[in-house]
Design an enzyme around this catalytic site. Sequence first.
Site, PDB file in Angstrom:
ATOM      1  N   LEU A   1      17.524  24.445 -64.730  1.00  0.00           N
ATOM      2  CA  LEU A   1      17.133  25.850 -64.741  1.00  0.00           C
ATOM      3  C   LEU A   1      16.873  26.366 -63.326  1.00  0.00           C
ATOM      4  O   LEU A   1      16.641  25.592 -62.400  1.00  0.00           O
ATOM      5  CB  LEU A   1      15.903  26.032 -65.625  1.00  0.00           C
ATOM      6  CG  LEU A   1      16.166  25.717 -67.112  1.00  0.00           C
ATOM      7  CD1 LEU A   1      14.870  25.503 -67.872  1.00  0.00           C
ATOM      8  CD2 LEU A   1      16.995  26.827 -67.748  1.00  0.00           C
TER       9      LEU A   1
ATOM     10  N   THR B   1      15.160  23.271 -59.212  1.00  0.00           N
ATOM     11  CA  THR B   1      14.223  23.245 -58.091  1.00  0.00           C
ATOM     12  C   THR B   1      13.143  24.279 -58.350  1.00  0.00           C
ATOM     13  O   THR B   1      13.431  25.474 -58.439  1.00  0.00           O
ATOM     14  CB  THR B   1      14.946  23.536 -56.762  1.00  0.00           C
ATOM     15  OG1 THR B   1      15.964  22.550 -56.558  1.00  0.00           O
ATOM     16  CG2 THR B   1      13.975  23.480 -55.599  1.00  0.00           C
TER      17      THR B   1
ATOM     18  N   LYS C   1      12.405  17.246 -52.659  1.00  0.00           N
ATOM     19  CA  LYS C   1      13.522  18.200 -52.717  1.00  0.00           C
ATOM     20  C   LYS C   1      13.284  19.371 -51.772  1.00  0.00           C
ATOM     21  O   LYS C   1      14.220  19.879 -51.133  1.00  0.00           O
ATOM     22  CB  LYS C   1      13.712  18.710 -54.148  1.00  0.00           C
ATOM     23  CG  LYS C   1      14.796  19.790 -54.301  1.00  0.00           C
ATOM     24  CD  LYS C   1      16.180  19.278 -53.873  1.00  0.00           C
ATOM     25  CE  LYS C   1      17.238  20.380 -53.900  1.00  0.00           C
ATOM     26  NZ  LYS C   1      17.614  20.816 -55.239  1.00  0.00           N
TER      27      LYS C   1
END
Length: 292
Positions: A66, A97, A172
């Site tokens: 998503l 993310t 990330k």
Amino acid sequence: MSEAVGLVGLGAMGARMARRLVAAGHPVTAWARDPARAALLAGDGVVFVATPRDVAEGCSTVVGCLLDDEAIRSVYGGGDGLIAGAGPGQVFVEHGTFSPDLARELSALLSAAGAAFIDAPVTGGPEGAEAGTLVAMAGGDRHTVDSRRTLFADYLASVHHIGASGSGLRLKLVNQLLVSVHMAGAVEAAALLRSESIPLDAALPVLMGGWAASAMLERELPRAMREDFASTGAAIQGLVPVQDLVARQFESAGISSRVFPAVREMFRDAVACGFGADDPARLLDLYRRDGS
């Protein structure tokens, strides 16, 4: 028969993941907000259901890709959301993310239902999703991550367990800091190469052969030099919300960044100029605007 997999989030990354899962023999049940995306994938063997809750109720593993916090709260929450359909023994894996705080929140909510949550953002872009070469960084229980490695191998190159819930996302965001900086650097290099009339075929082997090399240099320098600005799924505007999360991570860490604010401003300027839907190589036009 291979494990049935649920899937939500069928954008540039999720749609490619879905195709790889089907090709590996997995029955895939999905939900899509956009009927057009459902129509594109229905012919690939993906079965669509009416709500995210229906996806959760029919699959032991649910994979999401998503866009951001808002989309995740919408799809996971509410009476028709994934959490409402969660039960004991299920595993929910989110490749999008989003904020680490939200990952911890989702982990707690799913744990209360007897399910487990893994935040597993990926790096490698749409091309990596197509080729199955994505690398994931996972936050959550190590045993839970290990229990899904056979499934992960069908659509990812590798999965690295980083730590507790939210840890994958924290890494990330460091990854996206570097991606953003390297993209901006590659385009700025293109502006200088063009001004010096140094051809791409002479410059690229040299730059990629030494310390200047990076994946983003290899990707974006040719695009900028050739003025190939069409997005392949990694658009300027898609990086701006992620850069906001990176800025928040700096604030949380108490670090005053010297480099990132200038890069972030470049992307925001590009969106303001109407370049948001284009590949980051279009940042080159900011230098033309400046008279370079």
